[in-house]
Design a protein around this motif. Structure first.
Motif, mmCIF file in Angstrom:
data_model
loop_
_atom_site.group_PDB
_atom_site.id
_atom_site.type_symbol
_atom_site.label_atom_id
_atom_site.label_comp_id
_atom_site.label_asym_id
_atom_site.label_seq_id
_atom_site.Cartn_x
_atom_site.Cartn_y
_atom_site.Cartn_z
ATOM 1 N N LYS A 128 27.657 44.348 11.670
ATOM 2 C CA LYS A 128 27.932 42.943 11.959
ATOM 3 C C LYS A 128 26.668 42.205 12.394
ATOM 4 C CE LYS A 128 31.006 44.301 14.969
ATOM 5 N NZ LYS A 128 32.084 44.324 15.988
ATOM 6 N N GLU A 129 26.716 40.895 12.254
ATOM 7 C CA GLU A 129 25.630 40.055 12.749
ATOM 8 C C GLU A 129 26.210 38.867 13.503
ATOM 9 O OE1 GLU A 129 23.599 37.682 9.586
ATOM 10 O OE2 GLU A 129 24.726 38.995 8.228
ATOM 11 N N TYR A 130 25.415 38.352 14.429
ATOM 12 C CA TYR A 130 25.861 37.247 15.277
ATOM 13 C C TYR A 130 24.651 36.356 15.549
ATOM 14 C CZ TYR A 130 28.319 34.863 19.110
ATOM 15 O OH TYR A 130 28.922 33.928 19.917
ATOM 16 N N HIS A 131 24.783 35.076 15.234
ATOM 17 C CA HIS A 131 23.687 34.128 15.410
ATOM 18 C C HIS A 131 24.135 33.012 16.353
ATOM 19 C CE1 HIS A 131 21.808 36.029 11.878
ATOM 20 N NE2 HIS A 131 23.035 36.021 11.375
ATOM 21 N N LEU A 156 26.298 33.981 26.089
ATOM 22 C CA LEU A 156 26.689 34.565 24.807
ATOM 23 C C LEU A 156 25.787 35.736 24.435
ATOM 24 C CD1 LEU A 156 27.402 31.329 22.732
ATOM 25 C CD2 LEU A 156 29.086 32.989 23.533
ATOM 26 N N VAL A 157 24.493 35.561 24.637
ATOM 27 C CA VAL A 157 23.548 36.632 24.304
ATOM 28 C C VAL A 157 23.794 37.852 25.187
ATOM 29 C CG1 VAL A 157 21.109 37.285 24.263
ATOM 30 C CG2 VAL A 157 21.815 35.033 23.421
ATOM 31 N N ARG A 158 24.008 37.622 26.496
ATOM 32 C CA ARG A 158 24.269 38.744 27.405
ATOM 33 C C ARG A 158 25.531 39.495 27.007
ATOM 34 N NH1 ARG A 158 22.933 35.131 31.525
ATOM 35 N NH2 ARG A 158 25.144 34.857 31.999
ATOM 36 N N GLU A 159 26.586 38.762 26.681
ATOM 37 C CA GLU A 159 27.851 39.398 26.332
ATOM 38 C C GLU A 159 27.705 40.262 25.087
ATOM 39 O OE1 GLU A 159 30.563 36.173 25.943
ATOM 40 O OE2 GLU A 159 30.939 36.004 28.109
ATOM 41 N N GLY A 215 26.515 46.155 22.733
ATOM 42 C CA GLY A 215 25.712 47.013 21.880
ATOM 43 C C GLY A 215 24.909 46.302 20.819
ATOM 44 N N TYR A 216 24.970 44.976 20.738
ATOM 45 C CA TYR A 216 24.162 44.233 19.775
ATOM 46 C C TYR A 216 22.694 44.259 20.194
ATOM 47 C CZ TYR A 216 28.193 42.086 17.398
ATOM 48 O OH TYR A 216 29.334 41.865 16.674
ATOM 49 N N THR A 217 21.801 44.271 19.213
ATOM 50 C CA THR A 217 20.368 44.205 19.485
ATOM 51 C C THR A 217 19.731 43.148 18.596
ATOM 52 O OG1 THR A 217 19.774 45.846 17.813
ATOM 53 C CG2 THR A 217 20.322 46.671 20.011
ATOM 54 N N THR A 218 18.494 42.785 18.944
ATOM 55 C CA THR A 218 17.784 41.788 18.142
ATOM 56 C C THR A 218 17.195 42.391 16.883
ATOM 57 O OG1 THR A 218 15.830 42.188 19.501
ATOM 58 C CG2 THR A 218 17.232 40.335 20.113
ATOM 59 N N THR A 265 14.843 23.875 21.776
ATOM 60 C CA THR A 265 15.682 24.441 20.730
ATOM 61 C C THR A 265 15.530 25.961 20.744
ATOM 62 O OG1 THR A 265 15.420 22.468 19.361
ATOM 63 C CG2 THR A 265 16.137 24.481 18.261
ATOM 64 N N LYS A 266 16.662 26.673 20.846
ATOM 65 C CA LYS A 266 16.613 28.133 20.951
ATOM 66 C C LYS A 266 17.547 28.749 19.916
ATOM 67 C CE LYS A 266 16.536 29.981 25.083
ATOM 68 N NZ LYS A 266 15.130 30.412 25.232
ATOM 69 N N THR A 267 17.092 29.840 19.314
ATOM 70 C CA THR A 267 17.897 30.566 18.336
ATOM 71 C C THR A 267 17.738 32.060 18.560
ATOM 72 O OG1 THR A 267 17.607 28.828 16.683
ATOM 73 C CG2 THR A 267 18.318 30.969 15.882
#
Length: 362
Positions: A22-25, A70-73, A78-81, A8-10
């Motif tokens: 913005k946020e993306y999960h 999805l994470v790479r895209e 410009g999204y970061t953790t 399980t990965k999040t």
């Protein structure tokens, strides 16, 4: 197929720049007898939109590829953790993100080729057998951009030629050896040309390259008249070219690949595919695998020529072949080299072209 905590990965990603916040999960989790990848996204602090990237459960390997893509895209945008959501334009990673993506082409069959040859609204060009490359010149800075939108190295000969051309520009083309074969012009002296028609962009490209008589940047010919297209089609086949490309003359430049069709289409004379190296064999050959809906599928081996280094397990390689057998194994595969601009998620069995059954085979 039971999920474990490790499976399980999040990941939560954030983006903040100007008025954007913005946020993306994205979450990979078990469902029924497989795995799904679900997403939630929107403006930070608001009610998030939700969705899924897997309409039905898939095998874990397939779900993991979707999750990682999805994470790479998002990172490339410009999204970061970090919850501050600071884009990484000022880090070493940011130097690899160009902000530009090329327009990608969908394939067509021989019957559609004949229709487009007869239609003067469509131009025809040779499909060059190289690596896709956008070439951006801004002042003294010259850089290449691959099909993923990442900054990559450019042959010194191409950089020298580009530096001798006047003005700033972004070219689109294929890099073969120490030459760039240009077929489109996206920006010129600060003007974004992508909304203009291809005919308009191509004329400007001709003017730009003709002005400098470039040595290592060549223009790809463009044919419109049906008789010319027919003649050049036979010439390209006789010369054993990789294929041909059709472009709608009145169409703008649209980054990315449409789900089907599109204003730019390709037809290959030979079959090629991108595959992942599954195993390195003892006699200068490697075993190849592709992803299907159930996981990885072995599609045979390919010999590595003496002038190529042997790729390692997990490397993505390009292979030319005559056709695929019903079980997916390749007939007469030829190794072309490694591909740094292709993702694992693109190495799928849908690339396979199977032998057409004729009366002699029945």
């Amino acid at each position: 197929m039971t999920a474990t905590m490790e499976e399980t990965k999040t990941t939560s990603l954030y983006y903040r720049e100007g008025s954007s916040d913005k946020e993306y999960h994205v979450r990979l989790e078990a469902k029924d007898n497989g795995f799904v990848v679900n997403i939630a996204y929107g403006r930070r602090g608001s009610t998030l939109s939700t969705g899924t990237k897997t309409h039905s459960p898939v095998y874990y390997d397939a779900a993991l590829l979707i999750f990682e893509r999805l994470v790479r895209e998002k990172r490339a945008k410009g999204y970061t953790t970090g919850p501050t959501g600071t884009p990484y334009q000022h880090t070493e990673q940011a130097a690899q993100v160009s902000g530009l993506l090329p327009q990608l082409l969908n394939p067509i069959e021989e019957t559609e080729v004949l229709q487009l040859i007869a239609d003067p609204r469509w131009a025809m060009q040779e499909k060059m057998d190289g690596k896709r490359l956008l070439l951006r010149k801004e002042g003294h800075r010259i850089e290449g951009i691959n099909k993923k939108g990442l900054v990559v190295g450019v042959p010194a000969t191409v950089i020298k030629t580009a530096s001798e051309l006047g003005g700033d520009f972004v070219l689109d083309g294929e890099c073969i050896g120490d030459h760039l074969h240009a077929f489109d012009l996206l920006f010129l002296n600060g003007e974004d040309l992508r909304a203009k028609s291809y005919h308009h962009r191509y004329v400007l490209l001709l003017n730009l390259l003709a002005s400098g008589l470039p040595k290592h940047i060549r223009i790809v010919g463009c044919f419109i008249d049906p008789l010319d297209k027919t003649s050049w089609l036979h010439t390209f086949k006789r010369q054993k070219a990789e294929g041909i490309v059709f472009k709608r003359l009145d169409s703008p430049y649209t980054p990315g690949r449409p789900n089907s069709g599109g204003s730019q289409l390709k037809h290959k004379f030979v079959a090629t595919l991108s595959a992942v190296v599954a195993k390195v064999n003892t006699q200068r050959s490697v075993q190849l695998r592709l992803l299907n809906h159930e996981g990885w599928q072995i599609v045979g081996n390919v010999a590595i020529p003496p002038n190529h280094s042997i790729p390692g397990v997990g490397a993505i390689v390009e292979v030319r072949y005559l056709y695929a057998y019903p079980d997916g194994s390749l007939f007469q595969p030829v190794y072309l080299g490694e591909r740094s601009d292709v993702g694992v998620e693109e190495c799928v069995v849908s690339q396979l072209q199977f032998k057409r059954v004729t009366e002699d085979d029945v």
